[in-house]
Design a protein around this motif. Structure first.
Motif, short mmCIF file in Angstrom:
data_model
loop_
_atom_site.label_atom_id
_atom_site.label_comp_id
_atom_site.label_asym_id
_atom_site.label_seq_id
_atom_site.Cartn_x
_atom_site.Cartn_y
_atom_site.Cartn_z
N LYS A 1 111.25 -12.60 18.05
CA LYS A 1 111.59 -13.49 17.87
C LYS A 1 110.80 -14.49 16.82
CE LYS A 1 113.61 -13.17 23.00
NZ LYS A 1 113.52 -13.90 23.77
N GLY A 2 110.03 -14.36 15.82
CA GLY A 2 109.40 -15.09 15.29
C GLY A 2 108.44 -15.31 15.45
N TYR A 3 107.94 -15.86 16.87
CA TYR A 3 107.22 -16.52 17.44
C TYR A 3 106.08 -15.11 17.80
CZ TYR A 3 104.27 -18.82 20.82
OH TYR A 3 103.08 -20.09 21.73
N ASN A 4 105.13 -15.31 17.02
CA ASN A 4 104.06 -13.93 16.84
C ASN A 4 102.55 -15.05 16.95
OD1 ASN A 4 106.04 -11.69 17.26
ND2 ASN A 4 106.59 -12.44 15.36
N PRO A 5 101.81 -15.14 18.05
CA PRO A 5 100.53 -15.68 17.72
C PRO A 5 99.69 -14.39 17.36
CG PRO A 5 101.55 -16.53 19.15
CD PRO A 5 102.35 -15.38 19.61
#
Length: 928
Positions: free
Chosen positions: A371-375
Motif C-alpha cells: 500500500k506504499g506505507y512501508n516504514p
C-alpha cells in the motif's frame, strides 16, 4: 462434544455505494461565522453541459458534489457519474510556518471573491462575488449575429476587471485566432483593474477556449480554516473551466480547468504546492481501482472487474470505463489518504500538507510496494501504484506485492500533486488540469484508451497551450488484441494430489501449459468443483505460480483450481478443473471484511449443549460451525462479534505473533471475575469474566490446566458521547448504545499477557485500588499500574471481542449476570468440522444452507427422495418472497442452488423447500 460457532464481524462505520444507497462521507462542517474576513461559504453554482459531459461547479474549492447533489455525468444523459468530488488544495510556508487551504466533503476553506493589496477581504466583498460566470460559444455567435434583444448577463458582465481573460475578435468569427489581439488578463496595479467592463461593441469577447467556459474567483482568507486548522496563505484563485464540443468523443467527454493562484500576501510563499483531492466513484463506487502514471502526470481510476453495477442495477455496466485526472502543466506525484476521515481536528491540515509532498500523515515517506506505507524502506517514490495495470504488472492494484495477488476492490480516494514553486508577493502560478474519460471494449482497453487521450491532449497542449486542445484529435485509440487461446492442460499438481506445503509458512507450486497470445494468467480457487464461488485469485505473468498456504482455500477438505489466460483484449475460456487436498484450517485469526469465520466453542451454565436435547431449537446445528451465535434461540449468547479497522488482524495468535500460536484462548464468565484496564478512560474496572491462554489443545483432547495462563483483560469502547466519559462504563455490560440493525453492545474485550505470567500480583494490586472506588472503577494510577504489569513484547493475543444483546422473539434478554458459567473458547489451530451435507428428513427431504451466517453468497444443497415439482424460495420473517431459487421439475436425488445476499438488508430470512412430499425450511442470517 465440541460445538463450533461462526464468529461474526461488527463493523460500525458504514459506506454505501453510489446508486445503491447514500454514500457515507465525513460530516460536513463549514466553520464559524466570524473571524478573518467573516465571509460565508459560497452558494453559487454553474454547470458545464455544452459537450458530452455534465459537471456541476462551485466556488468553494470543491467540484461536482455539495451536500446532497452530485454531478459528473459522462457521457451526458447516460445516467452514470464518474467522479464523486474533487477539491483544490494549496499549501506552502510563510516565514517557516506551514499554511494550508483545502476542500473536502463540505469542509470548505475557500470563499468567493478577490483579495485587496494587503491580502484581506470582507463579508460584503465575498457576498458581491458569490457568483460563477458561464458563457457559451453559441451565445457569442448569437450576439455577433445581432440575435439578442437582451444580452445574457454572464456575457455582458464577464468580470474582466478582476482578471477574467478576454481578447479582441478582429474578424468576427467568435474565436481567438492567431492574428487576433493577445489575450488580456488584468491584475492588481493594471489600469482598469476593479473598474473596467467588457466592451462587446469594440469586439472584446470572453476567452472560452472551447464551446463553454465558466469563470469564478475565490480566496482562502475570507474566514477561518475549521478543517485544517492551519493559517491562511493569503491567496486569490481564478478558475477558468471549459468543455469542447468536439467531434472526437475523447475530447467531448473531457473537462478542462485553469487555476491561477495569486499570492496577495506581503510575504513570500516558499515550497508552494497545488494539489487535487479526488474521490473516484466510477459509477458504482464499490468496485474501483486506481493507478498513477508518472510518465503522463495522471491519476487513473478504473474498474476492478468487467461489470460496474450497484445493488440497484445502476452504474456503467459493461464495458466499464476509466477516468483520469491529468496535470497538463506538470505533476509531482500521487498518494492516497490512509484514512478517509483523516486524523481529526488539529491534525487534518498537517496530514494533508504531508500528502502534498508524497508523505504519509505521520511523516513516513511513500515507498514502493504493498500500500506504499512501508516504514524502514528506502525505496522512495512520489507515485503510488505506478506500475502498468494493463499488463497486470507490479506495482499496481492488480499485483501490489509482486506475488500476483490483487487488492480488494472498493472506494478509491487519492491526491494528485503538482510540483513545488516559490511565490513572491504579487506573483502567481498557473496549474492546468484535464479530466479525461475513456471507454473501450473491456476495463483494460478503457485504461489504454484513456492513456491515448492523455497523449493526444498533452501533445496539443505542449504545442499551443489550452487553446490548441479544441482542435486535438484523439482517434479510436489502440485496438485490443484478440483474447488469448484457451489454457487446455494443467501440469501440476496432479488430480487429487495432497499438497505438501512447509509449515508454518510456505508456498504451493502450480503449473500449466502456456497459452498463445497471453499477457498474464488468472489462477482461481474454489471450494466446489463447479466454481459457484471463487475463493481466491492469483495473477501471474508466467504459466506457473507459487501460492502462499494462506491463499489456499481454508476450512475445506478438498479444493479445486483452474486457469484462464488474459490480455487486455479479454479473457480466454477456463481450463479444465482439477482438485487437490490441503485441509488448511483458517484459525480464529480474521481480517476485517474478508468474511472468514473464527470458530468458537460456547458452553452454557451447567454445560448445556446448545445443539442437544435441552436446547430450545436445534436449527442450524447441521451447518458449518453449527448454530451461529447471531440470533440464536438456544445459545447462551445472542451475539459475539469481532471488530477491527483498516484491515488489521483482529484475533492475533497464529499469524502475527509466533509466541502465542498454536494456543487456544478462553473467556470464562465466573462469579469471582477479574480486573481489566479500560484503555480509553485510563480506568481499572472489575469485570465478570476471566481471560485465559489455555495452551496447546490437540484435536480430540481435553485442556490441560497445568499450562493455562491468565491474561490481563483490556477494555475499549467508543460509544460514549459528550466531553465527559460515561461513568456507566465503570461496570462491564451492555453499555454501548444500539445502532440500526443491532442491539446494545458491551465494551470491546482484549487479552494481554502480564509480566512473568504473574496475573495474581496484578489482581492483588488492582483489587486494592478498586476497593477504594465508590463507583466500581478507579482513575489514577490505573494507567501506570496496568503498564507496569503488561508484557508489551508479547503483543495482544486476543483482540476486540464484542458481545451484543439481541432480543430473539419469544425470549427474554440475557443479562451479563446470566452468563456466569459460560465459556467462549477461541480455536486457533483445531480444524472445524467440514460442511455438513443435508440429512434426509420426514418425507425424504433434505435442505441446508452454507455458510450461515452469510455476507455475500450462499449455497443451498437440497435433496428429494422422489421426482416431482420443486419450489425453493427465500422469504423474509413476514413470509414475503424475496427470491425464487428453483421452480420446476426435478429428478430424485441431490441438487444445489445459490443466491447472492449483497442486495439484502441484514437480518433473518428463511429458505423454504416445497415438494409434493411436503415442506422443510432453514433459517439464514444475513450480516454485513
Amino acid at each position: 462434544m465440541r460445538l463450533r460457532f461462526a464468529l461474526l464481524f461488527s463493523v460500525f462505520i458504514t459506506t454505501a455505494a453510489s446508486g445503491q444507497a447514500p454514500k457515507t462521507i465525513p460530516e460536513a462542517g463549514v466553520g464559524p461565522s466570524g473571524g478573518a474576513g467573516g465571509c460565508s461559504p459560497g452558494t453559487a453554482e454553474a454547470r458545464l453541459n455544452e459537450a458530452d459531459v455534465e459537471a456541476e461547479l462551485y466556488n468553494v474549492g470543491a467540484l461536482f458534489w455539495r451536500e446532497a447533489e452530485r454531478t459528473y455525468e459522462v457521457p451526458r444523459g447516460g445516467g452514470a457519474d464518474a467522479l464523486f468530488t474533487a477539491g483544490l488544495w494549496v499549501s506552502g510556508e510563510i516565514a517557516g510556518v506551514p499554511r494550508f487551504a483545502g476542500a473536502t466533503y463540505g469542509r470548505y476553506e475557500f470563499w468567493p471573491g478577490p483579495l485587496d493589496a494587503s491580502g484581506q477581504t470582507d463579508s460584503a466583498t465575498c457576498d458581491d462575488f458569490d457568483r460563477l460566470w458561464s458563457v457559451t460559444a453559441s451565445e457569442v455567435e448569437a450576439y455577433n449575429a445581432g440575435l439578442f434583444r437582451v444580452v445574457p448577463p454572464d456575457l455582458a458582465e464577464w468580470p474582466v476587471a478582476w482578471g477574467a481573460p478576454f481578447y479582441v475578435d478582429a474578424n468576427g468569427n467568435s474565436r481567438n485566432d492567431p492574428e487576433a489581439e493577445p489575450v488580456v488578463q488584468l491584475d492588481l496595479g493594471d489600469q482598469g483593474y476593479g473598474t473596467r467592463a467588457l466592451d462587446l461593441e469594440a469586439g472584446e469577447r470572453p476567452l472560452l477556449l472551447g464551446d463553454q467556459a465558466v469563470f469564478w474567483i475565490m480566496n482562502d482568507a475570507g474566514n477561518e480554516h475549521p478543517w485544517s486548522t492551519m493559517p491562511a496563505l493569503g491567496v486569490e484563485v481564478h478558475v477558468l473551466a471549459f468543455v469542447v464540443d468536439s467531434p472526437d468523443p475523447a475530447i467531448a467527454q473531457s473537462t478542462f480547468y485553469r487555476y491561477t493562484i495569486h499570492n496577495r500576501s506581503r510575504q513570500t510563499i516558499e515550497d508552494s504546492r497545488v494539489s487535487f483531492y479526488a474521490d473516484i466513484d466510477l459509477g458504482d463506487y464499490g468496485d474501483d481501482y486506481m493507478a498513477s502514471d508518472s510518465t503522463r502526470g495522471m491519476l487513473i481510476g478504473y474498474n476492478a472487474d468487467e461489470d460496474d453495477v450497484g445493488r440497484d442495477g445502476s452504474g456503467y455496466r459493461t464495458p466499464p470505463p476509466a477516468i483520469g485526472l491529468d496535470l497538463l502543466s506538470g505533476a509531482f506525484g500521487v498518494i492516497k489518504p490512509r484514512n478517509q476521515n483523516f486524523p481529526g481536528p488539529g491534525q487534518n491540515g498537517e496530514a494533508a500538507y504531508r500528502l502534498q509532498r508524497s508523505q504519509w500523515d505521520d511523516g513516513t515517506r511513500l515507498t514502493v510496494g504493498g500500500k506504499g506505507y512501508n516504514p524502514g524502506s528506502t525505496a522512495y517514490t512520489d507515485w503510488l501504484l505506478s506500475g502498468d495495470p494493463v499488463t497486470y504488472s507490479f506495482w499496481t492494484e492488480e499485483d501490489p506485492s509482486g506475488r500476483g495477488r490483487a487488492n480488494g476492490q472498493g472506494d478509491r480516494l487519492a491526491v494528485l500533486n503538482g510540483p513545488p514553486a516559490s511565490l513572491a508577493p504579487g506573483e502567481s502560478r498557473t496549474v492546468d488540469l484535464a479530466i479525461l474519460f475513456g471507454q473501450g471494449e473491456n476495463r483494460m482497453h478503457s485504461v489504454a484508451k484513456l492513456r491515448t487521450a492523455s497523449d493526444s491532449v498533452q501533445s496539443a497542449y505542449h504545442r499551443g497551450g489550452l487553446a490548441a486542445i479544441r482542435d486535438a484529435i484523439v482517434g479510436p485509440g489502440p485496438a485490443p488484441p484478440l483474447p488469448p487461446a484457451q489454457v487446455t492442460t494443467l501440469l501440476a499438481p496432479d488430480e487429487g494430489q495432497e499438497l505438501d506445503v512447509p509449515e508454518p509458512s510456505g508456498d504451493a507450486e502450480f503449473a500449466w501449459v502456456a497459452a498463445s497470445g497471453a499477457d498474464a494468467y488468472l489462477l482461481e480457487f474454489s471450494p466446489d468443483p463447479d466454481f459457484r464461488t471463487v475463493s481466491h485469485q492469483v495473477q501471474t505473468l508466467t504459466p506457473s505460480a507459487s501460492v502462499s498456504r494462506y491463499d489456499l482455500p481454508p476450512n475445506v477438505a478438498r479444493s479445486y483450481w483452474r486457469v484462464a489466460a488474459v490480455n487486455w483484449g479479454g479473457r480466454s475460456p477456463e481450463s479444465e478443473v482439477r482438485s487437490f487436498v490441503y485441509p488448511r484450517f483458517q484459525p480464529g485469526i480474521v481480517r476485517l471484511g474478508d468474511g472468514s469465520p473464527a470458530f468458537v466453542e460456547v458452553v452454557g451454565p451447567g454445560g448445556i449443549d446448545p445443539c442437544g436435547p435441552e436446547a430450545a431449537s436445534t436449527d442450524g446445528c447441521d451447518e458449518v460451525g453449527g448454530n451461529g451465535i447471531y440470533g440464536s434461540l438456544n445459545s447462551t449468547l445472542d451475539y459475539a462479534g469481532v471488530e477491527g479497522s483498516d484491515g488489521t488482524e483482529v484475533l492475533s495468535p497464529g499469524l502475527s505473533d509466533d509466541a502465542t500460536a498454536p494456543h487456544d484462548f478462553e473467556i470464562r464468565f465466573t462469579e469471582a471475575g477479574s480486573y481489566a484496564y479500560h484503555v480509553i478512560h485510563d480506568w481499572l474496572v472489575r469485570v465478570p469474566f476471566e481471560v485465559w491462554d489455555v495452551g496447546v489443545v490437540p484435536p480430540g483432547t481435553e485442556n490441560d490446566p497445568s499450562d493455562d495462563r491468565q491474561l490481563m483483560p483490556l477494555l475499549a469502547s467508543y460509544g460514549s458521547t459528550g466531553a465527559e466519559p460515561d461513568r456507566a462504563e465503570c461496570v462491564f455490560g451492555y453499555v454501548v448504545p444500539a445502532e440500526p440493525g443491532s442491539g446494545p453492545r458491551t465494551q470491546s474485550v482484549f487479552g494481554v499477557y502480564v509480566v512473568d505470567d504473574d496475573y495474581a500480583s496484578f489482581a492483588e494490586a488492582a483489587s486494592g485500588l478498586v476497593a477504594t472506588a465508590p463507583d466500581g472503577c478507579v482513575d489514577a494510577p490505573a494507567s501506570d499500574m496496568a503498564e507496569t504489569y503488561r508484557d508489551r513484547d508479547r503483543g495482544v493475543p486476543l483482540a476486540q471481542v464484542v458481545l451484543e444483546q439481541g432480543q430473539p422473539e419469544g425470549r427474554d434478554p440475557v443479562g451479563i449476570d446470566g452468563l456466569t458459567g459460560t465459556v467462549l473458547r477461541f480455536y486457533t489451530t483445531d480444524p472445524p468440522a467440514t460442511p455438513a451435507e443435508p440429512r434426509p428428513e420426514a418425507g425424504g427431504l433434505a435442505l441446508a444452507v452454507h455458510p450461515n451466517p452469510v455476507r455475500a453468497a450462499a449455497s443451498v444443497p437440497y435433496a428429494v427422495a422422489t421426482p416431482g415439482h420443486v419450489r425453493l424460495r427465500l422469504v423474509d420473517v413476514l413470509g414475503r418472497e424475496v427470491a425464487m431459487l428453483a421452480d420446476g421439475e426435478r429428478p430424485a436425488g441431490e441438487h444445489r442452488a445459490s443466491f447472492d445476499t449483497r442486495g439484502l438488508a441484514p437480518g433473518v430470512y428463511v429458505v423454504v423447500l416445497d415438494t409434493e412430499a411436503g415442506r422443510t425450511s432453514r433459517t439464514i442470517t444475513v450480516v454485513r
